[in-house]
Design a protein around this motif. Structure first.
Motif, short mmCIF file in Angstrom:
data_model
loop_
_atom_site.label_atom_id
_atom_site.label_comp_id
_atom_site.label_asym_id
_atom_site.label_seq_id
_atom_site.Cartn_x
_atom_site.Cartn_y
_atom_site.Cartn_z
N MET A 61 0.82 -1.20 0.00
CA MET A 61 0.00 0.00 0.00
C MET A 61 0.87 1.27 0.00
O MET A 61 0.50 2.26 -0.62
CB MET A 61 -0.98 0.00 1.18
N VAL A 62 2.02 1.23 0.65
CA VAL A 62 2.94 2.37 0.57
C VAL A 62 3.40 2.54 -0.88
O VAL A 62 3.49 3.67 -1.39
CB VAL A 62 4.14 2.20 1.53
N VAL A 63 3.67 1.44 -1.56
CA VAL A 63 4.01 1.52 -2.99
C VAL A 63 2.86 2.17 -3.75
O VAL A 63 3.07 3.07 -4.56
CB VAL A 63 4.33 0.11 -3.57
N HIS A 64 1.64 1.74 -3.48
CA HIS A 64 0.45 2.27 -4.16
C HIS A 64 0.31 3.78 -3.93
O HIS A 64 0.12 4.54 -4.87
CB HIS A 64 -0.79 1.52 -3.67
N TYR A 65 0.41 4.20 -2.67
CA TYR A 65 0.27 5.63 -2.35
C TYR A 65 1.39 6.44 -2.99
O TYR A 65 1.15 7.54 -3.51
CB TYR A 65 0.29 5.89 -0.83
#
Length: 181
Positions: free
Chosen positions: A47-51
């Motif tokens: 999710m950090v990658v996504h954000y």
């Protein structure tokens, strides 16, 4: 580095393909996070990658809009019906490229959740928690804008292939990062 009547500038081509790959990777990262249990740290990592990709897409999209407005565009091919449809699809894609990261950010903000970008920047929630509003932004982000983007991508890619194989004009070659013009 200004666009010519025959081709987009190298900067616009680079931004086009970089944003395209970032959108693909943002989709992949949010799908990959689903393979992990909520307690697994890898779920949060994806999710950090996504954000981070979403923030990058927003930044690059704004820069691309600025560059396009200040550096011209090549000749727009097509008939009296195709040109306005092409401009409409492009305009709607810009709205979605900017709208998806913004609605994602607002969804998280109103859910009362922080966002970590690139594992170094923490964006705290700065609005009062309101799950009803968060759900509305979630619908816009995950359902409406995502599905609209998929439809527009089909039209965009289909139009480029139509121009290349059917009308045999320079539309696709104008944006390719390689090959002859």
């Amino acid at each position: 580095m200004t666009s010519t009547p025959d081709s987009w500038s190298k900067a616009i081509k680079s931004l086009h393909w970089l944003i395209a790959f970032f959108i693909l990777f943002a989709w992949g990262s949010v799908e990959l996070h689903e393979f992990y249990e909520r307690s697994d740290p890898m779920r949060g990592w994806w999710m950090v990658v996504h954000y981070s990709l979403g923030f990058s897409i927003l930044f690059l999209g704004l820069f691309r809009l600025y560059w396009r407005a200040t550096h011209g565009r090549p000749t727009l091919y097509g008939g009296s019906f195709q040109k306005p449809v092409s401009l409409l699809v492009q305009s709607l894609m810009y709205i979605i490229i900017l709208g998806m990261p913004i609605t994602g950010l607002l969804m998280r903000q109103f859910a009362g959740r922080d966002i970590t970008l690139f594992w170094i920047i923490d964006v705290p929630s700065v609005v009062a928690k309101n799950t009803d509003i968060a759900k509305q932004f979630a619908f816009l982000h995950k359902e409406f804008l995502w599905n609209a983007l998929l439809v527009l991508l089909v039209l965009h890619i289909g139009g480029a292939l139509w121009h290349h194989f059917i009308t045999k004009d320079n539309t696709l070659r104008q944006m390719l990062p390689f090959g002859r013009k």
